[in-house]
Design an enzyme around this catalytic site. Structure first.
Site, PDB file in Angstrom:
ATOM      1  N   PRO A  88       0.814  -1.223   0.000  1.00 55.38           N
ATOM      2  CA  PRO A  88       0.000   0.000   0.000  1.00 55.38           C
ATOM      3  C   PRO A  88       0.846   1.271   0.000  1.00 55.38           C
ATOM      4  CG  PRO A  88      -0.258  -1.226   2.062  1.00 55.38           C
ATOM      5  CD  PRO A  88       0.603  -2.049   1.179  1.00 55.38           C
ATOM      6  N   GLU A 113       2.288  -7.391   8.635  1.00 55.36           N
ATOM      7  CA  GLU A 113       2.550  -5.944   8.503  1.00 55.36           C
ATOM      8  C   GLU A 113       3.554  -5.642   7.397  1.00 55.36           C
ATOM      9  OE1 GLU A 113       0.303  -4.240  10.236  1.00 55.36           O
ATOM     10  OE2 GLU A 113      -0.222  -6.263  10.898  1.00 55.36           O
ATOM     11  N   ARG A 131      -2.969  -9.351 -20.612  1.00 48.18           N
ATOM     12  CA  ARG A 131      -3.846  -9.125 -21.761  1.00 48.18           C
ATOM     13  C   ARG A 131      -3.222  -8.168 -22.773  1.00 48.18           C
ATOM     14  NH1 ARG A 131      -6.671  -4.448 -21.475  1.00 48.18           N
ATOM     15  NH2 ARG A 131      -8.476  -5.109 -22.673  1.00 48.18           N
ATOM     16  N   ASP A 136     -10.310   0.607 -25.103  1.00 43.58           N
ATOM     17  CA  ASP A 136     -10.823   0.426 -23.743  1.00 43.58           C
ATOM     18  C   ASP A 136     -10.664   1.711 -22.940  1.00 43.58           C
ATOM     19  OD1 ASP A 136     -11.249  -2.190 -24.328  1.00 43.58           O
ATOM     20  OD2 ASP A 136      -9.744  -2.994 -22.960  1.00 43.58           O
TER      21      ASP A 136
HETATM   22  C1  JAH Z   1      -1.051  -5.774   2.789  1.00 39.71           C
HETATM   23  C2  JAH Z   1       1.425  -6.965   2.337  1.00 39.71           C
HETATM   24  N1  JAH Z   1      -2.934  -1.269  -2.502  1.00 39.71           N
HETATM   25  C3  JAH Z   1      -3.097  -2.645  -2.555  1.00 39.71           C
HETATM   26  C4  JAH Z   1      -2.359  -3.415  -1.501  1.00 39.71           C
HETATM   27  C5  JAH Z   1      -1.249  -4.144  -1.817  1.00 39.71           C
HETATM   28  C6  JAH Z   1      -0.601  -4.898  -0.837  1.00 39.71           C
HETATM   29  C7  JAH Z   1      -1.100  -4.881   0.467  1.00 39.71           C
HETATM   30  N2  JAH Z   1      -2.184  -4.160   0.747  1.00 39.71           N
HETATM   31  C8  JAH Z   1      -2.793  -3.430  -0.200  1.00 39.71           C
HETATM   32  C9  JAH Z   1      -0.438  -5.652   1.547  1.00 39.71           C
HETATM   33  C10 JAH Z   1      -0.411  -6.484   3.806  1.00 39.71           C
HETATM   34  C11 JAH Z   1       0.823  -7.076   3.569  1.00 39.71           C
HETATM   35  C12 JAH Z   1       0.808  -6.257   1.340  1.00 39.71           C
END
Ligand code: JAH
Length: 237
Positions: free
Chosen positions: A88, A115, A160, A175
């Site tokens: 994230p 985490e 794709r 698209d």
């Molecule tokens: C959560 C490792 N934005 C999308 C996304 C991608 C990965 C993760 N969360 C959201 C994530 C916990 C651990 C990756």
């Protein structure tokens, strides 16, 4: 293209054997290898995580286990892969990034849980000459339980775009978001038979046979929908 995915839940990627991605693998255009991170643990309990330094909630995935897993993929790699890290805190994935990744020879996706992964893993491979680039990527502003679903989303968008993966080679060209980065619009409404469904009629212009008028109608609808739903796009449409 070769794609390697590493995860403590390799079964998430069973869906990659279906539909588009399944056919691309059958035809040999795509080679997908899924690896269980726990195969690279060295202790009897197959430990992949530990408490965070500095304290705080949750657990962090161990750099040593990830290092062994990534190195085992690298030792069989013919060309320098791009290492994709769903997180994230990464740059937000878009169509341009999908296009760029679709031109690579080899992608490795490392999928964290808990985490996240000890930050030294990204730090190490960013300066590892066996790797072309490390890309930390988010698929949107929300937190998942792990990277697996984000990897599947990215892989569908990427694959794709690989020549020969889609049956209909040209169906990607107009698209939503596939338009040039200058004139970005989402697509307007689409219709098929019957012409009257529960008293709702297909816009008559689409049955007129006037392809000039049809193109004009579709552009106007795309502009309306973009303004309503995506005011951040197409400012000068
Ligand atoms: C959560 C490792 N934005 C999308 C996304 C991608 C990965 C993760 N969360 C959201 C994530 C916990 C651990 C990756």
């Amino acid at each position: 293209m070769q794609i390697d995915l590493i995860s403590i839940f390799p079964e998430f990627f069973n869906s990659l054997n279906l539909s588009l991605l399944g056919k691309a693998q059958d035809s040999g255009i795509l080679k997908i290898n899924v690896h269980d991170l726990r195969d690279f643990t060295t202790d009897k309990h197959k430990t992949v995580d530990d408490a965070p330094y500095g304290g705080g909630p949750g657990m962090v995935m161990k750099a040593d286990v990830w290092g062994l897993a990534i190195d085992s993929v690298l030792k069989k790699s013919k060309t320098k892969p791009v290492l994709v890290v769903p997180t994230p805190s990464g740059k937000v994935f878009n169509q341009k990034m999908a296009q760029d990744l679709s031109n690579e020879d080899h992608l490795i996706f490392i999928n964290g849980r808990y985490e996240g992964i000890d930050s030294r893993v990204v730090q190490f491979y960013q300066s590892d000459q066996r790797i072309k680039a490390v890309k930390e990527i988010s698929i949107g502003d929300y937190v998942l339980a792990g990277g697996e679903v984000a990897s599947i989303v990215m892989l569908e968008a990427i694959s794709r775009l690989i020549p020969g993966v889609l049956g209909n080679e040209d169906s990607t060209s107009d698209d939503s978001f596939a338009l040039g980065s200058m004139e970005k619009l989402v697509e307007g409404p689409v219709f098929t038979r019957p012409e009257n469904w529960r008293g709702l009629f297909v816009p008559p212009v689409l049955l007129s046979g006037d392809h000039q008028k049809i193109a004009q109608y579709r552009l106007e609808e795309a502009k309306l929908r973009t303004k309503a739903n995506r005011p951040d796009l197409g400012e000068d449409n």
